[in-house]
Design an enzyme around this catalytic site. Structure first.
Site, mmCIF file in Angstrom:
data_model
loop_
_atom_site.group_PDB
_atom_site.id
_atom_site.type_symbol
_atom_site.label_atom_id
_atom_site.label_comp_id
_atom_site.label_asym_id
_atom_site.label_seq_id
_atom_site.Cartn_x
_atom_site.Cartn_y
_atom_site.Cartn_z
ATOM 1 C CB CYS A 194 0.843 24.376 -18.111
ATOM 2 S SG CYS A 194 2.436 25.061 -18.630
ATOM 3 C CB CYS A 195 -4.978 24.799 -19.800
ATOM 4 S SG CYS A 195 -5.036 23.993 -21.424
ATOM 5 C CB ALA A 196 -3.960 19.474 -20.421
ATOM 6 N N PRO A 197 -5.626 18.982 -17.566
ATOM 7 C CG PRO A 197 -6.757 17.400 -16.252
ATOM 8 C CD PRO A 197 -5.526 18.265 -16.268
ATOM 9 N N GLY A 198 -7.836 20.729 -17.563
ATOM 10 C CA GLY A 198 -8.872 21.747 -17.618
ATOM 11 C C GLY A 198 -9.600 22.048 -16.332
ATOM 12 C CB CYS A 321 1.568 18.782 -8.000
ATOM 13 S SG CYS A 321 2.167 18.091 -9.551
#
Length: 550
Positions: A194-198, A321
């Site tokens: 789950c990469c976004a925003p990088g 988070c």
């Protein structure tokens, strides 16, 4: 009605009488009965309740502790703006004084932190460049070599030449910890599910020095636009971006050395960034997020290669988070019971240990190796990090160790269930019914999916038959054209033969004799060698004479 019509013909407006104002209609809100909330008095009452709870034996006023906690809950909802569900969850998670500290800390903005992109610059170079532009900053801490904390700035931090050149990225300090726990090595194959925003993906590539391969995946196609832009700006060259549902990613590729799963969550650790979380999160949101996280963590484990001799891989870092146990320890404990994995040390030198028990729940003892971060304790966003190592594939059968642990946990759960109240048992029954309902819905979805697949197969077969028919027609047309070409060749061949035969039957013209041979009827072969030389010389002289005359 036209603009020029007499205004006297229109309906007149009658103001309400005094009696109408004093006695509103039934069903309407009477604003005169609403009393303003005294916020300072509510804050003072919260502090007073805390003092009573800390010294309950000497300061209680003949009331039960539960009544004080209920009053504290209502005061927190009023003073801090939380809904009752979320405020209750926070009071369950912490002691009353620490819960108030947590809520107070969420009212304050966290410090702005930057992560130096070591693919472009060193932290010292970046710090000096920003200080020259009027930015007041310091190193983030001894635990990181790339972090900077910004106190104030005369210029926008997100519009400096250094930012546009990819020297740094605005990134929360807590998100550093997930990549530090992952500890990526050079020339490995790593998945960011789950990469976004990088931000974490760029950090992984920087630690790998642009070697190996990083697969950056996210289900949200719109968020991937920002991710791709950040990868280009930061100079990342070993990243492949994909747009796949993380729950089905193992169908596409497995055997990754390491996987980072920063799972979607309710965001209860970043309320200072998004205060709307206080009121919009409900119990339904928590259930949906927890269920999705359990699906994602099993999928992430299935993407890993098993740890073997000589291999450094097989590691998963799970992070959120959120500070709620249902999204953190409960999810990891679920993975321990359904996959052949174990929890290992994160390598982080600070943070609070993970929970091994919460209310009536008991979790695996190794969860103490996970790490929690709180805004009131560490001055960073609320965060959870846990590192797992895959021991082997488990396709339906559990290893003996896993079975033994499951039996022990079942025995512990049975002992704990004897001490639970009837209310807790009712909650368990409701949850079991909800689980069964979800399983039924899942089975229905599976049947629906199979029917859809069957329809797709039938359509594919029909399309294949149509393609075969079209191919046969094309072959027939090709054969007809080939036959026509052969017939044309035969006709052309016959025509050529006829023309050749006609040419042979015509009389041939008389041969033309060379003028030199005409003057000398005697051939060269009949002459002697001196005569042949003389004849050649005479011919050459005649040609030269003709050229002079011309």
């Amino acid at each position: 009605m036209s603009d020029h019509e007499d205004l006297s013909q229109q309906e007149s407006y009658e103001a309400p009488s005094e009696s109408d104002v004093e006695s509103p209609e039934p069903g309407k809100l009477d604003l005169s009965t609403i009393k303003p909330v005294d916020i300072p008095a509510t804050g003072e009452r919260i502090q007073e309740i805390l003092r009573i709870l800390v010294n309950f034996k000497t300061m209680n006023e003949g009331r039960s502790r539960k009544s004080y906690l209920d009053e504290l809950l209502n005061c927190c909802c009023t003073y801090y703006g939380y809904n009752e569900f979320l405020a209750d969850k926070i009071l369950e998670l912490f002691s009353a004084p620490e819960a108030i500290q947590f809520m107070e800390a969420q009212e304050q903005q966290r410090p702005l932190t930057l992560r130096t992109n070591t693919l472009r610059a060193h932290r010292r170079e970046l710090a000096q460049a920003l200080i020259n532009r009027g930015v007041n900053l310091d190193p983030l801490g001894e635990w990181t070599k790339v972090g900077l904390v910004v106190y104030n700035s005369d210029i926008p931090i997100g519009a400096t030449p250094e930012y546009l050149g990819g020297w740094y990225m605005q990134q929360s300090a807590s998100s550093f910890t997930a990549v530090m726990a992952l500890a990526p090595q050079e020339n490995e194959t790593i998945l960011d599910l789950c990469c976004a925003p990088g931000g974490k993906t760029a950090y992984i590539s920087a630690l790998m020095k642009n070697t190996g391969v990083v697969i950056a995946n996210d289900v949200n196609k719109e968020r991937l636009k920002a991710h791709v832009a950040n990868m280009h700006r930061m100079g990342v060259k070993n990243c492949i971006t994909t747009n796949i549902d993380g729950r089905v990613f193992p169908k596409h590729k497995t055997d990754f050395n390491r996987v980072l799963l920063d799972a979607p969550c309710t965001g209860t650790g970043v309320i200072s960034h998004d205060p709307s979380v206080k009121v919009k999160r409900s119990e339904r949101d928590l259930q949906v997020c927890s269920h999705l996280q359990k699906e994602l963590i099993l999928s992430a484990i299935d993407c890993l290669e098993p740890a073997a001799a000589g291999k450094t891989g097989g590691y998963l870092v799970y992070s959120t988070c959120s500070v709620l146990v249902e999204e953190n320890e409960a999810v990891v404990d679920y993975a321990l019971r359904h996959r052949n994995v174990k929890i290992v040390e994160t390598g982080l030198t600070f943070g609070t240990e993970g929970r091994t028990k919460h209310l009536q729940h008991r979790f695996h003892p190794s969860l103490s190796m996970s790490r929690r971060f709180y805004p009131h304790s560490h001055n960073m966003d609320g965060f959870f990090v846990c590192k797992l190592k895959k021991l082997g594939n488990m396709e339906g059968e559990k290893t003996e160790v896993i079975r033994k642990e499951k039996r022990q946990r079942s025995a512990e759960d049975e002992d704990a269930s004897e001490d639970e109240s009837s209310e807790d048992l009712a909650v368990h029954v409701v949850r079991n019914l909800a689980d069964r309902k979800r399983e039924g819905e899942k089975a229905k979805k599976e049947k629906k999916r199979k029917r859809a697949e069957e329809k797709m197969k039938q359509k594919a077969k029909k399309r294949s038959r149509e393609d075969d028919q079209i191919f046969e027609q094309v072959e027939d047309q090709t054969a007809i054209e080939a036959q026509a070409r052969r017939e044309m060749k035969k006709v052309v061949k016959k025509e050529k033969a006829r023309i050749e035969k006609k040419r042979e039957s015509e009389p041939k013209p008389a041969p033309v004799i060379n003028q030199f041979f005409a003057e000398d009827p005697k051939g060269d072969e009949e002459r002697s060698e001196p005569e042949q030389k003389r004849t050649k010389k005479e011919k050459k002289d005649k040609k030269a004479k003709h050229r002079k005359q011309d």
